[in-house]
Design an enzyme around this catalytic site. Sequence first.
Site, PDB file in Angstrom:
ATOM      1  N   CYS A 127     -11.016  -0.061   7.466  1.00 54.83           N
ATOM      2  CA  CYS A 127     -10.498   1.246   7.883  1.00 54.83           C
ATOM      3  C   CYS A 127     -11.165   2.395   7.139  1.00 54.83           C
ATOM      4  CB  CYS A 127      -8.985   1.295   7.683  1.00 54.83           C
ATOM      5  SG  CYS A 127      -8.427   0.826   6.038  1.00 54.83           S
ATOM      6  N   CYS A 128     -11.461   2.190   5.850  1.00 55.93           N
ATOM      7  CA  CYS A 128     -11.892   3.317   5.029  1.00 55.93           C
ATOM      8  C   CYS A 128     -13.314   3.810   5.337  1.00 55.93           C
ATOM      9  CB  CYS A 128     -11.759   2.981   3.546  1.00 55.93           C
ATOM     10  SG  CYS A 128     -10.050   2.641   3.028  1.00 55.93           S
ATOM     11  N   GLU A 172       0.828  -1.207   0.000  1.00 54.26           N
ATOM     12  CA  GLU A 172       0.000   0.000   0.000  1.00 54.26           C
ATOM     13  C   GLU A 172       0.862   1.256   0.000  1.00 54.26           C
ATOM     14  OE1 GLU A 172      -3.904  -1.589   2.207  1.00 54.26           O
ATOM     15  OE2 GLU A 172      -2.500  -0.700   3.619  1.00 54.26           O
TER      16      GLU A 172
END
Lengths: 651, 651
Positions: free
Chosen positions: B413-414, B320
């Site tokens: 998480c998003c 990432e």
Amino acid sequence: MPRTRSDLPATGPVRLGPDSRAALRPAAVGIDTGFWQARRASNAHVSIPQGPALLEAAGNLHNLRLAAGTAAGEFQGAYPFVDTDVYKWLEAAAWQLAQAPDGDLASDGDQAPDDDLAAEVGRIVALVAGAQQPDGYLNTWFQLVKGGERYKDLRWGHELYCAGHLIQAAVAHHRATGSGELLDVARKFADHVDSVFGPPGSGKPIDGIDGHPEVETALVELYRETGERRYLDLAAYFVDRYGHGLLGGEAYCQDRVPLREATNVEGHAVRQLYLLAAAADLATENGDAELRTAAERLWQAMTTTKTHLTGGLGAHHEEEDFGDPYELPNERAYCETCAAIASIQWSWRMALLTGEARYSDLIERTLYNGFLAGVSLDGERWLYVNPLQVRDGHTDPGGDQSARRTRWFRCACCPPNVMRLLASLEHYLASSDDNGLQIHQYVSGRYASDLAVIRAETDYPWHGTIALTVEETPAEPWTLSLRIPQWCREFRVRCGQETYEGSVADGWLRLERTWSPGDQVVLELPLEPRLTAADPRVDAVRGCVAIERGPLVYCLEGVDHPGGGLDDIVVDTTRPLAVKHRPDLLGGVTTVVAAGSRRHLPDVGWWPYAPVDESPDSSQQDGEPVELTAVPYYAWANREDGSMRVWLPTS
Amino acid sequence: MPRTRSDLPATGPVRLGPDSRAALRPAAVGIDTGFWQARRASNAHVSIPQGPALLEAAGNLHNLRLAAGTAAGEFQGAYPFVDTDVYKWLEAAAWQLAQAPDGDLASDGDQAPDDDLAAEVGRIVALVAGAQQPDGYLNTWFQLVKGGERYKDLRWGHELYCAGHLIQAAVAHHRATGSGELLDVARKFADHVDSVFGPPGSGKPIDGIDGHPEVETALVELYRETGERRYLDLAAYFVDRYGHGLLGGEAYCQDRVPLREATNVEGHAVRQLYLLAAAADLATENGDAELRTAAERLWQAMTTTKTHLTGGLGAHHEEEDFGDPYELPNERAYCETCAAIASIQWSWRMALLTGEARYSDLIERTLYNGFLAGVSLDGERWLYVNPLQVRDGHTDPGGDQSARRTRWFRCACCPPNVMRLLASLEHYLASSDDNGLQIHQYVSGRYASDLAVIRAETDYPWHGTIALTVEETPAEPWTLSLRIPQWCREFRVRCGQETYEGSVADGWLRLERTWSPGDQVVLELPLEPRLTAADPRVDAVRGCVAIERGPLVYCLEGVDHPGGGLDDIVVDTTRPLAVKHRPDLLGGVTTVVAAGSRRHLPDVGWWPYAPVDESPDSSQQDGEPVELTAVPYYAWANREDGSMRVWLPTS
């Protein structure tokens, strides 16, 4: 009529079974000088001899001793398939032993390397045999780390994958040395696997497959070596169980769709390619027409949509898998060295099965580029991934996925895989059928079939002249078939007093006649350097060209272009390319010199995107002229670390 | 002189400390209609209310009960940071509560959603408090899965990262509701962290940092909320310990090089950006000029070399992380939604610190594109990664890295990160200083500072007219500053009887005068659609253009172009672009219509590369004409699955 000459390698990694439907039979080649002999000498003198020490240092041999109970300590290594590093090295060493006594090897020093190597092989075979459990099972990770648990994690466990590499090593060892010592170990494991795995209703306890195909080709070869058909049946069972959700249905493990229904290659590249090699084997041995059709369809889809110019395969670092059609990135090309090897193994089986030249076209491209880049010129350092670009300012992650050559990897699958292919390379170059001999790849040496022996002299790929002399021939007419490479648009051949020019439709130039010893055929392949463009759907290289010459893909390296990076360089496609042989450079290479310039870019402020009419593209014509020196891609990353590009912008 | 209006949100996620060196102070905006109010309504009515059920289903709340000893069972979830999903949701809900009672929210049904939400917040705050250990430590993964082991795996454990999100939620909860319940929990954890972590010689047991920066900005905000300087000092200590090898020296964890020495952003994008947000905070609160210089340098390097057109950040799926300079792939753009949010958070701190408009230029671009694409129009489905291209024949991997909208993620998480940004969006839009009010982003509503209140009416980004009316003003002259977006080449403004046209050098149009209530300023930003090209070093988009209009990046979707895929399409840059407002489409969008064609490609045989003079590029002029309909990128993937492209080939 002479049989296969006894002083030429007579056994190889693919030996057809008695009922084979293959169009062609593998033929043997003795490579004695030239390009590939140099690469094979590094393999024989450096890579293979260094293997045992590296396997010792990495703990692979220690694990075998632990499993045998002859050493104490902790398991070393992070993967359940660490044993395969040993097996692949053993396979490489066995093929190497099959070539000894070889003048080139023996002339090198005061001791005979083949004797040393034979001793090392014997020592390590004994370690493997010692680690095997009484019922035939063998996997040091599961024996030592997992408390002897077996076949509970087929998706990730690699137990059958390990069995496959053991079998391949054993077959090589048996073919090369005649010794049954490792073959006995492998058969015992194969018999164990055969007693455990089978379809529902077979009475076998597990209906399952391995997350990493590999045992399938090995079992076919074990069938070929032993004549025991149940190994072939087991391979066929495994191949057909992929794609039915036994592994959770993931493309990564080849489990999303059965091969017979698949429309393109997908998932983890090496897994896909090993599985397809097995499909080709089964089509060959079983006459399974549907599998053959599937393999042909998938090969076509792969080459047209998912293959890099270098023959490299696998677009993604994440999952090491194929990308979408035409998704062929440069700097993030994964192109695992093992995938190039698997591609060659699959294509060679397809070449034998079908007799079609295009499979050997891809093998040639892969051998000279995507595969060969995986090992350094000195045979001591390796690339696991083979990108087509390293940017100015590259930050290298190091480790297995480094774009810098590395001495050994934590996951060391590629180095011994390169070793085994180089040590058995002579088995991928020629074939025969009842009508004659087919030359698939051009090397200096002797091509021998049941029918005839041909001596070849060439400095290919640096020069395009291949001089062939008939050494042994029957009196009856037969056909000498020469593969005219796909990259070659026009060739010329002199055969006695006759000359042919032109092209061939199917890739084979067939010379049928009555041959006599001493007859000469001289093939001229034109090696003018060329600029190559891609299908416009390959977005990653839009507006770019690559330099190629013969089978070689070229690249620019930063080290040859001081005074700035490579990412500002533009190639001038209107100016001619020049060829310059550089015996001093990279072990002796022919470079291609092109005209180019370095862009002068205006300051973009802080944002690199701008309306088309303001964009810097329109102002780049007045760049500074630069002479571009392109070197063969296979030879990159053998000097200082730096940038590299295969595809060059044209504006 | 009116103070900040009490009916406008008065608290936000960034509140400067008493010694702040920031050039600007955050000002409050009440968004009441228009583009962003629609997005915020989805957030308020759908996304946030659905949160508790999703957190329950995923096991996050169950884990808190387990840790509190009020439930039995197994820990659920695969990551040590699952608690942060709860914390981020709590932060979002708190900012949402800060806006109630809001006409828009209350008018919607027969019950008051804010009461329900307040009850849910109270319930979940109690769960969090119940899970905390007596000494303040709180992390359900380590408490339940790791047997209470603490701080042994700082590289991967995310314990301080979790503390950071807890602190941010607590600050929001306190600012929004006045309740100290969650703030007490957070302070207790922060005090615990402060008692454990410190430099050598401090007497603290651990000299260490978290593998994922996040606690640093949180500690600065806790200092701002509580006035306790030791939280600021702890943040400063953490920021400066990155880059010294405490985490093994990996770029991934921001540990390769100290920020003060770094020359470009690198490693895991969200980690880098959260760390840089903290650096900006520290430069603001401590006057640390070297950190400020580093942050400015890295922001410049990031925008010029590592930012996608959408404002998206992070080029690699693997790790990432950021790629090399100018490595900005389309189909494999990672552009994590969280990275877009982190970028906005960092840039806003830079905007306040420096007073420079360019930081809000990037915020605008990111908000309308790379960020907003992360949530579906209905607020129910999410993108974790935000590619700029989905190919014809795309095989989607599913899961967290899917290019298809997903209801929730294993690593979630998003979604709550989007919720907290949308719920606090009004705090990123305007600022004030002693001389006046600065409008950074244009929305319909009221901008209020200590000095003045301005009413804004606009249909931006669909229309370029922004009508501003002074509602409250002192008698003394002051400066109304309007950001002229970076994409805007010419603007026009009417101010009373005067008209200005032209451009501004630094991005701020400053109108200094004596204002009276009722005074009007009308800003006209031209919204002609435009074709955008990239710096030629961005190889991935060579020979391509993108369609933009105002702050919006556009894309083509396969669903609008039946009869073939998108990968054969070429845009004709010589033909004008047309604008068509489509109230029926995607919740009402302005589309851009362009002329294009579909290539007719010759059969390539089996190999898609060919000499330049044989390449299909030269035969593509006779493609079939196609009308291209471009939709805003943020609205993609809200209809059927299919292909998408931002960058369009021009030939």
